[in-house]
Motif scaffolding. Structure first.
Motif, PDB file in Angstrom:
ATOM      1  N   LEU A 134       0.829  -1.200   0.000  1.00 18.91           N
ATOM      2  CA  LEU A 134       0.000   0.000   0.000  1.00 18.91           C
ATOM      3  C   LEU A 134       0.869   1.258   0.000  1.00 18.91           C
ATOM      4  O   LEU A 134       0.597   2.209  -0.740  1.00 18.91           O
ATOM      5  CB  LEU A 134      -0.951  -0.004   1.201  1.00 18.91           C
ATOM      6  N   ILE A 135       1.913   1.261   0.797  1.00 18.39           N
ATOM      7  CA  ILE A 135       2.826   2.408   0.815  1.00 18.39           C
ATOM      8  C   ILE A 135       3.432   2.599  -0.575  1.00 18.39           C
ATOM      9  O   ILE A 135       3.514   3.723  -1.076  1.00 18.39           O
ATOM     10  CB  ILE A 135       3.902   2.242   1.911  1.00 18.39           C
ATOM     11  N   ALA A 136       3.826   1.516  -1.223  1.00 17.88           N
ATOM     12  CA  ALA A 136       4.391   1.609  -2.580  1.00 17.88           C
ATOM     13  C   ALA A 136       3.381   2.209  -3.552  1.00 17.88           C
ATOM     14  O   ALA A 136       3.745   3.001  -4.438  1.00 17.88           O
ATOM     15  CB  ALA A 136       4.845   0.231  -3.062  1.00 17.88           C
ATOM     16  N   TRP A 137       2.100   1.883  -3.387  1.00 21.89           N
ATOM     17  CA  TRP A 137       1.047   2.452  -4.248  1.00 21.89           C
ATOM     18  C   TRP A 137       0.997   3.965  -4.071  1.00 21.89           C
ATOM     19  O   TRP A 137       0.928   4.712  -5.042  1.00 21.89           O
ATOM     20  CB  TRP A 137      -0.299   1.801  -3.890  1.00 21.89           C
ATOM     21  N   TYR A 138       1.050   4.434  -2.825  1.00 20.85           N
ATOM     22  CA  TYR A 138       1.043   5.877  -2.566  1.00 20.85           C
ATOM     23  C   TYR A 138       2.317   6.548  -3.084  1.00 20.85           C
ATOM     24  O   TYR A 138       2.264   7.648  -3.621  1.00 20.85           O
ATOM     25  CB  TYR A 138       0.859   6.169  -1.075  1.00 20.85           C
ATOM     26  N   VAL A 139       3.454   5.911  -2.916  1.00 19.95           N
ATOM     27  CA  VAL A 139       4.718   6.473  -3.410  1.00 19.95           C
ATOM     28  C   VAL A 139       4.643   6.656  -4.927  1.00 19.95           C
ATOM     29  O   VAL A 139       5.096   7.681  -5.455  1.00 19.95           O
ATOM     30  CB  VAL A 139       5.912   5.591  -2.977  1.00 19.95           C
ATOM     31  N   ARG A 140       4.056   5.704  -5.638  1.00 17.86           N
ATOM     32  CA  ARG A 140       3.893   5.841  -7.100  1.00 17.86           C
ATOM     33  C   ARG A 140       3.002   7.030  -7.459  1.00 17.86           C
ATOM     34  O   ARG A 140       3.031   7.510  -8.587  1.00 17.86           O
ATOM     35  CB  ARG A 140       3.337   4.548  -7.704  1.00 17.86           C
ATOM     36  N   ARG A 141       2.223   7.511  -6.519  1.00 14.90           N
ATOM     37  CA  ARG A 141       1.350   8.662  -6.742  1.00 14.90           C
ATOM     38  C   ARG A 141       1.937   9.940  -6.157  1.00 14.90           C
ATOM     39  O   ARG A 141       1.239  10.925  -5.972  1.00 14.90           O
ATOM     40  CB  ARG A 141      -0.035   8.379  -6.170  1.00 14.90           C
ATOM     41  N   GLY A 142       3.209   9.927  -5.836  1.00 17.03           N
ATOM     42  CA  GLY A 142       3.895  11.141  -5.423  1.00 17.03           C
ATOM     43  C   GLY A 142       4.054  11.353  -3.930  1.00 17.03           C
ATOM     44  O   GLY A 142       4.605  12.371  -3.507  1.00 17.03           O
ATOM     45  N   TYR A 143       3.586  10.424  -3.119  1.00 11.38           N
ATOM     46  CA  TYR A 143       3.741  10.554  -1.669  1.00 11.38           C
ATOM     47  C   TYR A 143       5.153  10.156  -1.262  1.00 11.38           C
ATOM     48  O   TYR A 143       5.782   9.301  -1.883  1.00 11.38           O
ATOM     49  CB  TYR A 143       2.679   9.736  -0.920  1.00 11.38           C
ATOM     50  N   VAL A 144       5.642  10.793  -0.208  1.00 12.56           N
ATOM     51  CA  VAL A 144       6.990  10.566   0.285  1.00 12.56           C
ATOM     52  C   VAL A 144       6.907   9.965   1.687  1.00 12.56           C
ATOM     53  O   VAL A 144       6.118  10.423   2.523  1.00 12.56           O
ATOM     54  CB  VAL A 144       7.770  11.903   0.325  1.00 12.56           C
ATOM     55  N   ARG A 145       7.739   8.956   1.913  1.00 10.86           N
ATOM     56  CA  ARG A 145       7.850   8.380   3.256  1.00 10.86           C
ATOM     57  C   ARG A 145       8.666   9.344   4.098  1.00 10.86           C
ATOM     58  O   ARG A 145       9.818   9.610   3.792  1.00 10.86           O
ATOM     59  CB  ARG A 145       8.516   7.013   3.192  1.00 10.86           C
ATOM     60  N   THR A 146       8.066   9.887   5.143  1.00 14.82           N
ATOM     61  CA  THR A 146       8.753  10.885   5.960  1.00 14.82           C
ATOM     62  C   THR A 146       9.675  10.259   7.002  1.00 14.82           C
ATOM     63  O   THR A 146      10.529  10.952   7.550  1.00 14.82           O
ATOM     64  CB  THR A 146       7.739  11.780   6.698  1.00 14.82           C
ATOM     65  N   GLY A 147       9.460   8.987   7.315  1.00 11.63           N
ATOM     66  CA  GLY A 147      10.222   8.344   8.382  1.00 11.63           C
ATOM     67  C   GLY A 147       9.637   8.617   9.757  1.00 11.63           C
ATOM     68  O   GLY A 147      10.067   8.027  10.748  1.00 11.63           O
ATOM     69  N   GLU A 148       8.649   9.500   9.817  1.00  9.98           N
ATOM     70  CA  GLU A 148       7.994   9.820  11.096  1.00  9.98           C
ATOM     71  C   GLU A 148       6.953   8.747  11.393  1.00  9.98           C
ATOM     72  O   GLU A 148       6.106   8.452  10.562  1.00  9.98           O
ATOM     73  CB  GLU A 148       7.336  11.190  10.991  1.00  9.98           C
ATOM     74  N   THR A 149       7.037   8.167  12.570  1.00  5.85           N
ATOM     75  CA  THR A 149       6.109   7.103  12.949  1.00  5.85           C
ATOM     76  C   THR A 149       5.384   7.458  14.240  1.00  5.85           C
ATOM     77  O   THR A 149       5.828   8.297  15.013  1.00  5.85           O
ATOM     78  CB  THR A 149       6.836   5.758  13.132  1.00  5.85           C
ATOM     79  N   SER A 150       4.260   6.781  14.440  1.00  2.00           N
ATOM     80  CA  SER A 150       3.503   6.902  15.682  1.00  2.00           C
ATOM     81  C   SER A 150       3.023   5.503  16.057  1.00  2.00           C
ATOM     82  O   SER A 150       2.820   4.656  15.188  1.00  2.00           O
ATOM     83  CB  SER A 150       2.336   7.880  15.527  1.00  2.00           C
ATOM     84  N   PRO A 151       2.843   5.236  17.332  1.00  2.11           N
ATOM     85  CA  PRO A 151       2.484   3.878  17.755  1.00  2.11           C
ATOM     86  C   PRO A 151       1.062   3.500  17.375  1.00  2.11           C
ATOM     87  O   PRO A 151       0.168   4.346  17.311  1.00  2.11           O
ATOM     88  CB  PRO A 151       2.650   3.922  19.278  1.00  2.11           C
ATOM     89  N   PHE A 152       0.865   2.209  17.107  1.00  5.83           N
ATOM     90  CA  PHE A 152      -0.480   1.681  16.903  1.00  5.83           C
ATOM     91  C   PHE A 152      -1.151   1.639  18.274  1.00  5.83           C
ATOM     92  O   PHE A 152      -0.510   1.309  19.269  1.00  5.83           O
ATOM     93  CB  PHE A 152      -0.419   0.269  16.299  1.00  5.83           C
ATOM     94  N   PRO A 153      -2.453   1.961  18.356  1.00  9.07           N
ATOM     95  CA  PRO A 153      -3.135   1.986  19.665  1.00  9.07           C
ATOM     96  C   PRO A 153      -3.508   0.586  20.178  1.00  9.07           C
ATOM     97  O   PRO A 153      -4.668   0.213  20.230  1.00  9.07           O
ATOM     98  CB  PRO A 153      -4.372   2.843  19.388  1.00  9.07           C
ATOM     99  N   TYR A 154      -2.475  -0.182  20.524  1.00  4.36           N
ATOM    100  CA  TYR A 154      -2.717  -1.510  21.100  1.00  4.36           C
ATOM    101  C   TYR A 154      -3.630  -1.376  22.312  1.00  4.36           C
ATOM    102  O   TYR A 154      -3.490  -0.444  23.093  1.00  4.36           O
ATOM    103  CB  TYR A 154      -1.396  -2.160  21.533  1.00  4.36           C
ATOM    104  N   GLY A 155      -4.588  -2.298  22.422  1.00  2.00           N
ATOM    105  CA  GLY A 155      -5.492  -2.293  23.558  1.00  2.00           C
ATOM    106  C   GLY A 155      -6.764  -1.498  23.326  1.00  2.00           C
ATOM    107  O   GLY A 155      -7.686  -1.584  24.128  1.00  2.00           O
ATOM    108  N   ASP A 156      -6.823  -0.718  22.248  1.00  2.00           N
ATOM    109  CA  ASP A 156      -8.036   0.039  21.930  1.00  2.00           C
ATOM    110  C   ASP A 156      -8.749  -0.688  20.798  1.00  2.00           C
ATOM    111  O   ASP A 156      -8.393  -0.545  19.630  1.00  2.00           O
ATOM    112  CB  ASP A 156      -7.685   1.471  21.521  1.00  2.00           C
ATOM    113  N   GLU A 157      -9.751  -1.490  21.149  1.00  2.00           N
ATOM    114  CA  GLU A 157     -10.426  -2.351  20.181  1.00  2.00           C
ATOM    115  C   GLU A 157     -11.159  -1.586  19.093  1.00  2.00           C
ATOM    116  O   GLU A 157     -11.538  -2.161  18.075  1.00  2.00           O
ATOM    117  CB  GLU A 157     -11.375  -3.306  20.900  1.00  2.00           C
ATOM    118  N   ARG A 158     -11.346  -0.269  19.264  1.00  2.00           N
ATOM    119  CA  ARG A 158     -11.985   0.526  18.218  1.00  2.00           C
ATOM    120  C   ARG A 158     -11.163   0.521  16.934  1.00  2.00           C
ATOM    121  O   ARG A 158     -11.674   0.788  15.860  1.00  2.00           O
ATOM    122  CB  ARG A 158     -12.181   1.975  18.664  1.00  2.00           C
TER     123      ARG A 158
END
Length: 177
Positions: A134-158
């Motif tokens: 999926l990231i590769a699909w966005y990159v082909r459309r001009g999106y750039v991987r910033t390297g900035e990450t955030s944690p997945f909300p483990y424990g939040d079933e929503r």
């Protein structure tokens, strides 16, 4: 094969149940495996709920762009004006329509709206970093991987039930014309 000719409009409260069903079908369970954007191997449980979708639809800073093909709901995405940029999220294309170019059309319309309606010069989104295809699909459309990450909300079933450790979101960005 004929080109898909979508129509676009902003979703209303009446669209929420159909939007929840579309988003769930694109990301979770066996139905999602008909397309290529499934997260079923990474996450179980729900992808969203009526309250979450309604909060986007009724959001003061944006809304949910709804896409119809031949009068039927086919795709959607969240668009939010965040001042210095626009945010793109909750993107879903019906699994049976994936791979035919509809997603590219929805993304292009979202970028056009953000730039023309809000004068946004950049679009941001977050993607689960394990979703390399999926990231590769966005990159082909001009999106750039910033390297900035955030944690997945483990424990939040929503947000789903993780099937593995180490999930995180990666920020992608694209300059808009």
């Amino acid at each position: 094969m004929n080109a898909i000719e979508p129509t676009f409009r902003m979703a209303t409260a009446a669209d929420v149940p159909a939007l929840v069903a579309l988003i769930e079908s694109a990301y979770r369970g066996d139905a999602s495996r008909a397309g290529w954007t499934t997260e079923a191997d990474l996450l179980g449980g729900q992808r969203t709920d009526p309250e979450g979708v309604a909060s986007v639809v009724n959001g003061a800073a944006g809304g949910m762009l709804l896409t119809e093909v031949d009068g039927a709901l086919a795709a959607c995405c969240q668009l939010e004006n965040r001042g210095d940029h626009a945010y793109f999220g909750m993107f879903a294309v019906s699994p049976t329509l994936q791979g035919g170019g509809l997603g590219k059309q929805v993304l292009a319309e979202a970028e056009r709206l953000a730039h023309e309606e809000w004068d946004a010069n950049e679009m941001h989104m977050t993607v689960i970093s394990a979703r390399e295809d999926l990231i590769a699909w966005y990159v082909r459309r001009g999106y750039v991987r910033t390297g900035e990450t955030s944690p997945f909300p483990y424990g939040d079933e929503r947000f789903g039930l993780p099937k593995r450790d180490g999930l995180e979101f990666e920020l992608l960005a694209k300059k808009l014309p």
